[in-house]
Design a protein around this motif. Structure first.
Motif, mmCIF file in Angstrom:
data_model
loop_
_atom_site.group_PDB
_atom_site.id
_atom_site.type_symbol
_atom_site.label_atom_id
_atom_site.label_comp_id
_atom_site.label_asym_id
_atom_site.label_seq_id
_atom_site.Cartn_x
_atom_site.Cartn_y
_atom_site.Cartn_z
ATOM 1 N N ASP A 123 9.543 5.814 -4.294
ATOM 2 C CA ASP A 123 10.033 5.933 -2.823
ATOM 3 C C ASP A 123 11.309 6.338 -2.565
ATOM 4 N N CYS A 125 14.456 6.895 0.970
ATOM 5 C CA CYS A 125 14.380 6.517 2.249
ATOM 6 C C CYS A 125 15.330 7.814 3.041
ATOM 7 N N ASN A 206 16.509 0.466 -2.291
ATOM 8 C CA ASN A 206 15.350 0.905 -2.773
ATOM 9 C C ASN A 206 15.418 0.510 -4.283
ATOM 10 N N GLY A 225 6.799 0.890 -0.872
ATOM 11 C CA GLY A 225 7.004 1.313 0.727
ATOM 12 C C GLY A 225 7.895 0.270 1.285
ATOM 13 N N LYS A 226 8.685 -0.496 0.440
ATOM 14 C CA LYS A 226 9.800 -1.453 1.333
ATOM 15 C C LYS A 226 11.329 -1.259 0.785
ATOM 16 N N SER A 263 11.352 -4.703 4.351
ATOM 17 C CA SER A 263 11.099 -3.812 5.483
ATOM 18 C C SER A 263 10.783 -2.422 5.086
ATOM 19 N N SER A 264 10.211 -1.836 5.831
ATOM 20 C CA SER A 264 9.793 -0.401 5.869
ATOM 21 C C SER A 264 10.734 0.464 6.361
ATOM 22 N N LYS A 291 14.259 4.803 7.215
ATOM 23 C CA LYS A 291 12.835 4.564 7.141
ATOM 24 C C LYS A 291 12.305 5.013 5.804
ATOM 25 N N VAL A 292 11.545 4.137 5.064
ATOM 26 C CA VAL A 292 11.071 4.453 3.870
ATOM 27 C C VAL A 292 9.898 5.591 3.817
ATOM 28 N N GLY A 294 7.193 6.547 1.417
ATOM 29 C CA GLY A 294 6.311 6.038 0.161
ATOM 30 C C GLY A 294 6.009 7.241 -0.656
#
Length: 301
Positions: A123, A125, A206, A225-226, A263-264, A291-292, A294
């Motif tokens: 992932d 961000c 991350n 994804g978080k 949180s995503s 915001k992630v 993914g």
């Protein structure tokens, strides 16, 4: 198979390092070298190398250089991204992302990863914020971003001598920054969570490590994804020194002013000016919209 090494321009003994990396290439692989000349140059060099046929772009430096390589990779067309990957050969001050993925400055390990084509998605961000000139900016990060004391501490680290070594340089910078830092009031919004108050630091993780080996986010995962959010509110220098051993061991801090969430996304509105540290570099100021994205990066690990 072409491997593009993106080298930080301030590295010492670059000629010897290039030879070492070239000699380590397995059969069927060839190394090419690109050296940065200015800030964000690695982003341009990465995009150019991958668009011109390199299968891999390897950051040879620290977390800040890796950040630029990540952003260069993500600027490529989807067709290029799906056929290429990035990696890192740690030669920086902190090298904190490498601690999460288990990468060392080891040419034998690098050769083995290339031979096995050991690519796993991670992932990243995407973050909107204000840059150092207080202008709107956006950028991806792969390891950790934080708002609060971190930006001031990273400025101090990056402008000072590293004669003490990376770990002691970070410890010294954090302690000195603590002495002049005043907790800032912010408003934090994430999944099923809102909070307002004065903070020492809000971490959006991350990866698990920052500050040259501080495992601030022990439950962070690179492909879920978080983000792991770590909120340090009214935390003092004495608190920091008391709990530093736990953080280095990757233990959750038991303290009424420390919270952990998942949180995503994370939006932070500073009610007083707050600096941002992103992958070990001071990049600007809040507000933040993070915001992630993914599994956006194919990573050699």
């Amino acid at each position: 198979m072409k491997v593009a090494f993106i080298l930080h321009g301030k590295l010492k003994h670059i000629a010897q390092l290039k030879k070492k990396l070239a000699d380590a290439m397995p059969e069927g692989f060839v190394a090419e070298f690109h050296t940065t000349q200015h800030a964000k140059h690695a982003t341009e060099l990465t995009t150019q190398a991958l668009n011109k046929g390199a299968q891999y772009a390897i950051a040879v430096g620290g977390d800040g250089l890796l950040n630029e390589v990540v952003n260069g990779y993500l600027q490529c067309r989807d067709a290029v991204k799906h056929q290429t990957a990035i990696g890192v050969f740690p030669k920086g001050t902190g090298n904190d992302f490498c601690k999460t993925v288990g990468i060392k400055a080891d040419t034998t390990q690098l050769a083995k990863l290339l031979q096995q084509n050991s690519i796993k998605p991670v992932d990243v961000c995407h973050m909107r914020f204000l840059d150092v000139q207080h202008q709107p900016a956006e950028r991806y990060y792969i390891n950790i971003a934080d708002i609060g004391i971190g930006g001031y501490a990273s400025q101090r680290v990056n402008s000072s001598s590293k004669i003490l070594g990376s770990t002691l340089s970070y410890v010294k910078a954090i302690i000195l920054t603590f002495l002049s830092y005043k907790h800032r009031r912010v408003r934090v919004t994430a999944e099923n969570f809102t909070w307002e108050g004065k903070v020492l630091l809000v971490v959006m993780a991350n990866g698990r490590f920052f500050g040259s080996g501080l495992c601030i986010a022990p439950q962070a995962a690179l492909d879920d994804g978080k983000l792991q959010l770590v909120l340090l509110a009214n935390v003092t220098l004495l608190d920091y020194l008391k709990h530093m051993g736990e953080v280095r061991r990757g233990e959750l801090i038991q303290h009424p002013e420390v919270q952990y969430m998942e949180s995503s996304f994370c939006n932070i509105e500073p009610l007083e000016e707050c600096t941002i540290d992103m992958d070990g570099e001071f990049v600007g100021y809040g507000p933040i919209e993070a915001k992630v994205v993914g599994k956006a990066v194919r990573f050699l690990r």
